[in-house]
Write a protein that holds these residues in place. Structure first.
Motif, PDB file in Angstrom:
ATOM      1  N   MET A   1       0.738  -1.200  -0.105  1.00 22.80           N
ATOM      2  CA  MET A   1      -0.069  -0.154   0.004  1.00 22.80           C
ATOM      3  C   MET A   1       0.755   1.328   0.083  1.00 22.80           C
ATOM      4  SD  MET A   1      -3.158   0.912   2.336  1.00 22.80           S
ATOM      5  CE  MET A   1      -4.688   0.762   1.693  1.00 22.80           C
ATOM      6  N   ILE A   2       2.008   1.193   0.690  1.00 21.60           N
ATOM      7  CA  ILE A   2       2.864   2.323   0.875  1.00 21.60           C
ATOM      8  C   ILE A   2       4.208   2.199  -0.276  1.00 21.60           C
ATOM      9  CG2 ILE A   2       1.688   3.456   2.686  1.00 21.60           C
ATOM     10  CD1 ILE A   2       4.271   2.276   4.354  1.00 21.60           C
ATOM     11  N   GLY A   3       4.178   0.999  -0.881  1.00 22.81           N
ATOM     12  CA  GLY A   3       5.221   0.914  -1.811  1.00 22.81           C
ATOM     13  C   GLY A   3       6.546   0.663  -1.212  1.00 22.81           C
ATOM     14  N   ASP A   4       7.499   1.761  -1.607  1.00 22.83           N
ATOM     15  CA  ASP A   4       8.882   1.379  -1.148  1.00 22.83           C
ATOM     16  C   ASP A   4       8.987   1.696   0.230  1.00 22.83           C
ATOM     17  OD1 ASP A   4       8.072   4.031  -1.811  1.00 22.83           O
ATOM     18  OD2 ASP A   4      10.236   4.687  -2.260  1.00 22.83           O
ATOM     19  N   LEU A   5       7.899   2.455   0.793  1.00 26.97           N
ATOM     20  CA  LEU A   5       7.956   2.776   2.491  1.00 26.97           C
ATOM     21  C   LEU A   5       7.953   1.499   3.051  1.00 26.97           C
ATOM     22  CD1 LEU A   5       6.389   6.268   2.205  1.00 26.97           C
ATOM     23  CD2 LEU A   5       8.720   5.743   2.465  1.00 26.97           C
ATOM     24  N   GLY A  33       4.778   9.532  10.168  1.00 27.07           N
ATOM     25  CA  GLY A  33       6.202  10.321  10.338  1.00 27.07           C
ATOM     26  C   GLY A  33       6.930   9.966   9.075  1.00 27.07           C
ATOM     27  N   ILE A  34       7.137   8.588   8.702  1.00 28.18           N
ATOM     28  CA  ILE A  34       7.959   8.471   7.515  1.00 28.18           C
ATOM     29  C   ILE A  34       7.222   8.956   6.195  1.00 28.18           C
ATOM     30  CG2 ILE A  34       8.842   6.428   6.353  1.00 28.18           C
ATOM     31  CD1 ILE A  34       8.974   4.824   8.982  1.00 28.18           C
ATOM     32  N   LEU A  43      -0.461  11.060   1.651  1.00 30.31           N
ATOM     33  CA  LEU A  43      -1.323  11.188   2.686  1.00 30.31           C
ATOM     34  C   LEU A  43      -2.639  11.706   2.300  1.00 30.31           C
ATOM     35  CD1 LEU A  43       0.637  12.213   5.821  1.00 30.31           C
ATOM     36  CD2 LEU A  43      -0.066   9.846   5.218  1.00 30.31           C
ATOM     37  N   ALA A  44      -3.766  11.250   2.756  1.00 29.82           N
ATOM     38  CA  ALA A  44      -5.176  11.466   2.259  1.00 29.82           C
ATOM     39  C   ALA A  44      -5.365  12.979   2.722  1.00 29.82           C
ATOM     40  CB  ALA A  44      -6.138  10.595   2.853  1.00 29.82           C
ATOM     41  N   GLU A  45      -5.025  13.264   4.135  1.00 31.59           N
ATOM     42  CA  GLU A  45      -5.223  14.674   4.480  1.00 31.59           C
ATOM     43  C   GLU A  45      -4.596  15.819   3.401  1.00 31.59           C
ATOM     44  OE1 GLU A  45      -1.683  15.001   7.856  1.00 31.59           O
ATOM     45  OE2 GLU A  45      -3.258  13.308   8.048  1.00 31.59           O
ATOM     46  N   ASN A  46      -3.577  15.576   2.792  1.00 35.03           N
ATOM     47  CA  ASN A  46      -2.859  16.264   1.830  1.00 35.03           C
ATOM     48  C   ASN A  46      -3.305  16.055   0.408  1.00 35.03           C
ATOM     49  OD1 ASN A  46      -1.277  17.535   4.073  1.00 35.03           O
ATOM     50  ND2 ASN A  46      -0.154  15.854   3.984  1.00 35.03           N
ATOM     51  N   GLY A  47      -4.363  15.387   0.134  1.00 36.53           N
ATOM     52  CA  GLY A  47      -4.814  15.115  -1.260  1.00 36.53           C
ATOM     53  C   GLY A  47      -4.193  13.749  -1.896  1.00 36.53           C
ATOM     54  N   GLY A  48      -3.584  12.986  -1.197  1.00 41.52           N
ATOM     55  CA  GLY A  48      -2.951  11.755  -1.550  1.00 41.52           C
ATOM     56  C   GLY A  48      -4.223  10.604  -1.493  1.00 41.52           C
ATOM     57  N   ASN A  51      -4.747   6.678   3.508  1.00 35.27           N
ATOM     58  CA  ASN A  51      -5.261   6.889   4.689  1.00 35.27           C
ATOM     59  C   ASN A  51      -4.982   5.976   5.781  1.00 35.27           C
ATOM     60  OD1 ASN A  51      -7.108   7.825   6.582  1.00 35.27           O
ATOM     61  ND2 ASN A  51      -8.978   6.892   5.862  1.00 35.27           N
ATOM     62  N   ILE A  52      -4.019   6.354   6.559  1.00 33.96           N
ATOM     63  CA  ILE A  52      -3.367   5.744   7.581  1.00 33.96           C
ATOM     64  C   ILE A  52      -4.231   5.451   8.841  1.00 33.96           C
ATOM     65  CG2 ILE A  52      -1.330   5.434   9.162  1.00 33.96           C
ATOM     66  CD1 ILE A  52       0.253   6.595   6.685  1.00 33.96           C
ATOM     67  N   ASN A  53      -4.960   4.787   9.296  1.00 34.75           N
ATOM     68  CA  ASN A  53      -5.861   4.506  10.401  1.00 34.75           C
ATOM     69  C   ASN A  53      -5.593   3.296  11.335  1.00 34.75           C
ATOM     70  OD1 ASN A  53      -7.209   2.855   8.531  1.00 34.75           O
ATOM     71  ND2 ASN A  53      -8.654   4.397   8.278  1.00 34.75           N
ATOM     72  N   LYS A  54      -6.675   3.115  12.044  1.00 33.74           N
ATOM     73  CA  LYS A  54      -6.504   1.830  12.917  1.00 33.74           C
ATOM     74  C   LYS A  54      -6.419   0.488  12.045  1.00 33.74           C
ATOM     75  CE  LYS A  54      -7.933  -0.608  16.979  1.00 33.74           C
ATOM     76  NZ  LYS A  54      -8.969  -0.408  18.058  1.00 33.74           N
TER      77      LYS A  54
END
Length: 110
Positions: A1-5, A33-34, A43-48, A51-54
């Motif tokens: 989901m976050i690919g190379d991260l 943070g990463i 990040l979804a909050e920045n238009g991406g 959505n990192i949630n529980k």
């Protein structure tokens, strides 16, 4: 989901576990943070789209991505020692000694 991260997040979380840390909501904070450091626009909050949630953290951590299993705490940890009053008195004695030794006001003791 976050690919190379994925790899960077996995390494960080494994280090926390190896050091004896408890991994719970720290997965969310670590990943956020990463991602913010690398590319906050994911990040979804920045238009991406990320959505990192529980539920994302549970998927990442428990569903084989890190090869971990969810563990349940034991009931033994809920029991107080029989000599709890002795432990309390000892702690109070130590705190009082340190307070007096360093001349700390009561307002700084909690």
């Amino acid at each position: 989901m976050i690919g190379d991260l994925d790899n960077e997040v996995s390494k960080h979380i494994k280090l926390i576990r190896e050091a004896g840390g408890i991994v719970n909501s720290i997965v969310i904070a670590t990943t956020r943070g990463i991602v913010k450091r690398k590319n906050k626009w994911n990040l979804a909050e920045n238009g991406g789209s990320l959505n990192i949630n529980k539920s994302w953290a549970q998927s990442f951590f428990f569903l084989q991505r890190l090869g971990s299993v969810k563990r349940k705490g034991t009931k033994a940890a809920r029991k107080l020692p029989q000599d709890i009053d002795l432990h309390k008195a000892n702690l109070l004695r130590i705190v009082t000694q340190i307070k007096e030794q360093h001349n700390n006001p009561n307002e700084l003791i909690f």
